[in-house]
Design an enzyme around this catalytic site. Structure first.
Site, short mmCIF file in Angstrom:
data_model
loop_
_atom_site.label_atom_id
_atom_site.label_comp_id
_atom_site.label_asym_id
_atom_site.label_seq_id
_atom_site.Cartn_x
_atom_site.Cartn_y
_atom_site.Cartn_z
N CYS A 83 6.88 -6.75 7.32
CA CYS A 83 7.98 -6.17 8.09
C CYS A 83 8.32 -7.13 9.22
O CYS A 83 7.46 -7.85 9.72
CB CYS A 83 7.53 -4.82 8.67
SG CYS A 83 8.80 -3.96 9.62
N CYS A 139 1.93 -1.54 15.56
CA CYS A 139 1.92 -1.38 14.10
C CYS A 139 1.28 -2.58 13.40
O CYS A 139 1.60 -3.73 13.68
CB CYS A 139 3.34 -1.19 13.61
SG CYS A 139 3.47 -1.01 11.83
N CYS A 168 -0.58 2.88 9.08
CA CYS A 168 0.40 1.98 8.50
C CYS A 168 -0.07 0.52 8.44
O CYS A 168 -0.34 -0.10 9.46
CB CYS A 168 1.62 2.08 9.41
SG CYS A 168 3.11 1.60 8.65
N GLU A 172 10.72 -1.77 6.88
CA GLU A 172 11.81 -1.01 7.47
C GLU A 172 12.82 -0.74 6.34
O GLU A 172 13.51 -1.65 5.90
CB GLU A 172 12.44 -1.82 8.62
CG GLU A 172 13.75 -1.30 9.15
CD GLU A 172 13.77 0.21 9.46
OE1 GLU A 172 12.87 0.70 10.15
OE2 GLU A 172 14.70 0.89 8.99
N LEU A 194 11.05 7.00 17.57
CA LEU A 194 11.57 6.90 18.92
C LEU A 194 10.53 6.29 19.86
O LEU A 194 10.75 5.25 20.48
CB LEU A 194 11.98 8.31 19.39
CG LEU A 194 12.91 8.43 20.57
CD1 LEU A 194 14.21 7.70 20.32
CD2 LEU A 194 13.20 9.91 20.86
N HIS A 195 9.41 6.97 19.99
CA HIS A 195 8.23 6.47 20.73
C HIS A 195 8.41 6.26 22.23
O HIS A 195 7.46 5.86 22.91
CB HIS A 195 7.68 5.18 20.12
CG HIS A 195 7.41 5.28 18.65
ND1 HIS A 195 6.85 6.39 18.07
CD2 HIS A 195 7.63 4.41 17.62
CE1 HIS A 195 6.73 6.19 16.76
NE2 HIS A 195 7.19 5.01 16.47
N ASN A 218 -2.59 5.41 16.24
CA ASN A 218 -3.78 5.00 15.52
C ASN A 218 -4.09 3.57 15.97
O ASN A 218 -3.34 2.65 15.62
CB ASN A 218 -3.42 5.03 14.03
CG ASN A 218 -4.58 5.44 13.18
OD1 ASN A 218 -5.74 5.22 13.55
ND2 ASN A 218 -4.28 6.02 12.04
N GLU A 257 0.81 -1.21 0.00
CA GLU A 257 0.00 0.00 0.00
C GLU A 257 0.85 1.27 0.00
O GLU A 257 1.99 1.27 0.46
CB GLU A 257 -0.95 0.00 1.19
CG GLU A 257 -0.26 -0.13 2.53
CD GLU A 257 -1.26 -0.19 3.69
OE1 GLU A 257 -1.99 -1.18 3.79
OE2 GLU A 257 -1.29 0.76 4.47
N1 SAH Z 1 9.92 1.05 9.71
C1 SAH Z 1 10.01 2.46 9.61
C2 SAH Z 1 9.03 3.09 8.65
C3 SAH Z 1 7.61 2.60 8.63
S1 SAH Z 1 6.56 3.01 9.99
C4 SAH Z 1 9.92 3.11 10.97
O1 SAH Z 1 9.75 2.40 11.95
O2 SAH Z 1 10.07 4.31 11.08
C5 SAH Z 1 6.25 4.72 9.88
C6 SAH Z 1 5.91 5.38 11.21
O3 SAH Z 1 4.57 5.05 11.62
C7 SAH Z 1 6.82 4.93 12.34
O4 SAH Z 1 7.15 6.04 13.13
C8 SAH Z 1 5.92 3.97 13.08
O5 SAH Z 1 6.36 3.76 14.37
C9 SAH Z 1 4.58 4.66 12.97
N2 SAH Z 1 3.41 3.83 13.22
C10 SAH Z 1 3.19 2.55 12.88
N3 SAH Z 1 1.98 2.13 13.27
C11 SAH Z 1 1.41 3.17 13.89
C12 SAH Z 1 0.15 3.37 14.53
N4 SAH Z 1 -0.75 2.38 14.60
N5 SAH Z 1 -0.10 4.58 15.07
C13 SAH Z 1 0.81 5.58 14.99
N6 SAH Z 1 2.00 5.46 14.39
C14 SAH Z 1 2.31 4.26 13.87
#
Ligand code: SAH
Length: 346
Positions: A111, A118, A332, A159, A214-215, A289, A91
């Protein structure tokens, strides 16, 4: 068969000469592929029929098939589900901002990073995308929208630094003068923090933006949300970001998804501010989300605002990501996941 859309112009020139054709033909083909965005050799009308037949025998022309397009009634965001030549589905998203159209692309089918919130990672990794498959998400969307794509973010499923060589070639093809020629400064690559690859990318000295997911503000909390933290300590990740800035002078963008009751307290904001204090960076706050497979909840609006204020008090630049396309499985991996689920149910 060689994937012709993944070749650099210099490589194509060599190949075409080896086929006994004139060198300038390579530039014509390259322009059909990367500027005029054709899906078929027969559309390359300045080449003889005979030569086109030869090309069909020698090369595979990768182009993605849009299977589903959903456009949000709220903000005009469109989400695309594409089928690849092996039947895999990926997607991509088109977001219309006032500073130009931005396309968010996937870098892998599935992934293997396992971030807890995610949807993309639930079925594991199938494979990395080829450079042509990454490019064609942008090409198909530009053709569909009939508008130029200005910005590209590699923030979809996968990733990108786990598919490093293909990513690098993709970036080269995307930004080269003879192709779509998107400025490196308009490209963002988002990573969950694969430390050696961040350092390697820094050494390439590209002008792209690095977004770091980072989160969490401590190693302990990060490990609970992101299994990759078992491999790399938070301090190592921050050091790698510092190195990236030193080498490229590009400000790092930190992504921080706010998860209700998990990482959204004022204490977390203060810890985060201390962690990033000496870095030239920007923090992007994203209310998580929620996905149905996990019971994480999004932080309330006031909590998000308070978190942002707390960061700003310490001089950290922070923005709240506009949530786009919530009504169309915008998060995502959700669209692909729901498509696969309904297929299984049938
Ligand atoms: N693997 C890479 C790129 C893809 S994810 C990475 O980790 O950065 C893109 C972004 O969306 C990342 O910051 C990921 O942590 C975030 N993400 C994934 N699922 C999410 C969700 N359900 N709610 C909010 N952010 C999310």
């Amino acid at each position: 068969m060689t994937d012709i859309k993944s070749l650099r112009l210099s490589e194509l020139q060599k190949e075409i000469e080896e086929l006994g054709e004139k060198r300038f033909r390579a530039k014509q083909i390259y322009s059909w592929l990367h500027v005029k965005l054709v899906d078929d050799f027969d559309e390359m009308t300045n080449l003889s029929r005979e030569f086109r037949e030869r090309l069909k025998k020698e090369y595979e022309l990768i182009s993605l098939v849009p299977v589903q397009v959903q456009t949000s009634g709220q903000d005009g965001t469109s989400k695309f589900l594409f089928r690849l030549s092996d039947g895999s589905m990926i997607e991509s998203v088109l977001m219309k901002y006032h500073h130009g159209n931005t396309v968010c692309i996937s870098s892998q089918v599935g992934c293997r990073m396992g971030c807890r919130f995610c949807a993309s990672t639930l079925g594991g990794l199938e494979r990395g995308l080829t450079p042509s498959e990454m490019l064609d998400q942008i090409y198909q969307i530009q053709k569909w929208s009939k508008e130029r794509v200005h910005n590209v973010v590699v923030m979809g499923t996968g990733e990108p630094l786990d598919n490093y060589d293909a990513l690098l070639r993709f970036l080269e093809l995307l930004t080269c003068e003879e192709g779509l020629h998107i400025s490196q400064r308009n490209v963002t690559v988002s990573t969950c923090g694969i430390v050696p690859r961040i350092r390697q990318l820094a050494d390439e000295k590209l002008q792209i933006t690095l977004a770091l997911s980072l989160h969490a503000s401590s190693q302990e909390k990060r490990r609970k949300l992101m299994p990759v933290a078992n491999q790399y300590e938070l301090s190592e990740v921050i050091d790698a970001c510092r190195y990236y800035f030193e080498k490229t002078k590009r400000r790092i963008s930190f992504e921080y998804s706010l998860v209700g009751g998990i990482n959204d307290r004022l204490e977390d904001a203060r810890e985060l501010a201390a962690l990033l204090q000496s870095l030239n960076c920007h923090v992007n706050l994203i209310p998580v989300n929620p996905i149905k497979e996990r019971d994480y909840v999004s932080s309330g609006r006031q909590t998000v605002l308070n978190f942002k204020n707390e960061l700003e008090k310490s001089g950290i630049v922070a923005t709240i990501r506009r949530e786009m396309g919530r009504d169309i499985d915008g998060a995502c991996g959700q669209l692909r996941k729901s498509y696969m689920d309904t297929k299984k149910e049938r």
